[in-house]
Design an enzyme around this catalytic site. Structure first.
Site, mmCIF file in Angstrom:
data_model
loop_
_atom_site.group_PDB
_atom_site.id
_atom_site.type_symbol
_atom_site.label_atom_id
_atom_site.label_comp_id
_atom_site.label_asym_id
_atom_site.label_seq_id
_atom_site.Cartn_x
_atom_site.Cartn_y
_atom_site.Cartn_z
ATOM 1 N N HIS A 87 -58.254 37.975 -4.036
ATOM 2 C CA HIS A 87 -58.703 38.210 -2.652
ATOM 3 C C HIS A 87 -59.660 39.399 -2.644
ATOM 4 C CE1 HIS A 87 -58.543 38.906 1.683
ATOM 5 N NE2 HIS A 87 -58.139 37.647 1.755
ATOM 6 N N ASP A 147 -53.965 30.601 0.549
ATOM 7 C CA ASP A 147 -54.304 29.191 0.263
ATOM 8 C C ASP A 147 -53.483 28.591 -0.862
ATOM 9 O OD1 ASP A 147 -57.452 30.454 0.918
ATOM 10 O OD2 ASP A 147 -56.491 28.922 2.137
#
Ligand code: SDX
Length: 393
Positions: A270, A328
């Protein structure tokens, strides 16, 4: 090779923006919507209440919440002419392509809520977008599988309505399972906003030019589609299915570490979180619950996901690079178990994130300091030179 122009920036970059909506602490793995930790909202609140919080800054009392939910419920239908608009797409178009087109076209159908200088029109546009995105996403799905559109039902809650519009058919009514609706609602909440991510920045940038809210949200949907951003939920499940069995995980871990290989572990890493993404933790618990609920035990994809996570979190490369599962990584497993094809994962992310985009857009529009966004550049091209006609080249 033209001389590279030497450049003295002489300017300092400015912070993107001030915002009071969402706070992320990437090192601590914290995410707050208007100060409330995401874990508490996912566990104790529900999506439309979270929408109210993101839009207006405070949790509503009972009457305020009922009024807001009624306003959203009564805007869930789309203009009947939009059904024809859908029929212009190829059946095999990706639902995200359809959503970008249809949401962009909303300004042609709802031009009485496009004046950004009119507070009431901004409010109506916000309600219409939150209310109609699930209907549009469901229509994109139905169209892609050749089934008739299903109209929204006002006696269903937001998540149940979406599931019904996706899975009901004239021959057989969809049986709404409250536990499944709650899991769907929680997924909406977990994706609702996330500070200045790529698609939210796109919406703000589009909005800073004075574009109407429907056009801005269509721009956000287009940006979210990328596999490095919202498209990662579809890519992550496809990767887990490609790995297939636990014994093939080391091969993929090696590829993810190989700089000469463009492969990245989808659902990992991320821009901000250098610790666990708090949404991934909630999603992982939810995956267990939903699969249990649906009687799907020993789901091979979930087993691969859990083993992959375990191996990666013990691997020096991932530890050194601070790579953890993100929102996700597990969401696709839940959505797949619910019956959605992978092509519907990002549309579901988009319909969830619409409230965040709208809240951030409203915050920006309402800020008198807002100027048209125009990121600075560092020019590294050729120095000034004169044109040479082709006969002399
Ligand atoms: C979302 O911004 C948001 O908030 C987005 C989002 C939201 O809610 O809006 O959270 C939603 O988009 C989540 C991210 C979904 N994308 C993926 O899962 C795709 C796989 N992830 C990567 O593409 C990547 O992690 C990014 C794009 C998400 C971040 O990439 P960065 O900025 O390069 O991450 P980093 O700086 O932390 O990377 C450090 C290193 C780099 O290597 P070096 O240059 O230091 O040698 O780790 C590497 C990266 O190349 N790396 C990975 C990796 N992610 C980063 N290596 C292997 N597999 C990965 N998944």
């Amino acid at each position: 090779q033209a001389d590279v122009f030497t450049f003295d920036p002489g300017f300092t970059s400015t912070a993107a923006c001030e915002s009071a909506i969402t706070f992320i602490d990437g090192d601590k793995g914290e995410l707050w919507y208007r100060g409330y930790p995401i874990e508490q909202l996912a566990d104790q609140s529900h999506f439309l209440e979270v929408c109210y919080l993101l839009l207006y800054g405070e949790l509503p009392d009972k009457a305020m919440l009922e009024d807001f939910e009624n306003r959203v419920t009564r805007h869930t239908m789309v203009h009947e002419q939009m059904h024809n608009f859908f029929r212009g797409f190829r059946r095999d178009a990706h639902p995200m392509a359809t959503m970008v087109g249809v949401v962009g076209a909303m300004s042609a159908f709802y031009h009485d809520s496009t004046d950004i200088n009119d507070e009431w029109q901004r409010e109506v546009a916000a309600i219409r977008l939150i209310a109609k995105l699930p209907t549009i996403a469901a229509m994109a799905y139905k169209y892609s599988i050749g089934q008739p559109f299903v109209y929204p039902q006002n006696d269903l809650d937001y998540a149940s309505n979406f599931l019904n519009m996706c899975f009901s058919v004239p021959a057989e009514k969809y049986k709404v399972d409250p536990a499944l609706s709650k899991a769907m609602d929680r997924i909406f909440t977990l994706h609702a906003d996330h500070e200045q991510n790529a698609s939210t920045s796109t919406v703000r940038l589009a909005g800073s030019s004075g574009a109407n809210p429907f056009a801005c949200i269509a721009a956000g949907i287009a940006c979210l589609w990328g596999p490095a951003h919202g498209g990662a939920n579809q890519a992550a499940l496809e990767m887990l299915k490609e790995i297939g069995t636990v014994d093939r995980i080391p091969e993929y871990i090696a590829r993810a570490k190989d700089k000469s290989d463009p492969f990245k572990l989808m659902g990992f890493g991320h821009r901000v979180y250098k610790n666990f993404d708090p949404r991934a933790k909630v999603m992982k618990e939810s995956a267990d619950e939903v699969l249990d609920l649906l009687g799907i035990h020993n789901n091979p994809t979930l087993q691969v996901a859990k083993e992959l996570e375990k191996i990666a979190l013990e691997d020096d490369y991932f530890i050194e690079k601070k790579l953890y599962p993100n929102v996700d990584f597990y969401s696709g497993i839940i959505l797949s178990a619910m019956g959605f094809p992978t092509s519907m994962f990002t549309p579901i992310f988009a319909l969830s994130r619409t409230v965040g985009w709208i809240a951030q857009w409203k915050e920006m529009i309402g800020d008198p300091q807002t100027k048209i966004g125009r990121p600075r550049q560092l020019y590294v091209g050729p120095k000034r030179r004169d044109y040479v006609p082709v006969k002399s080249r």
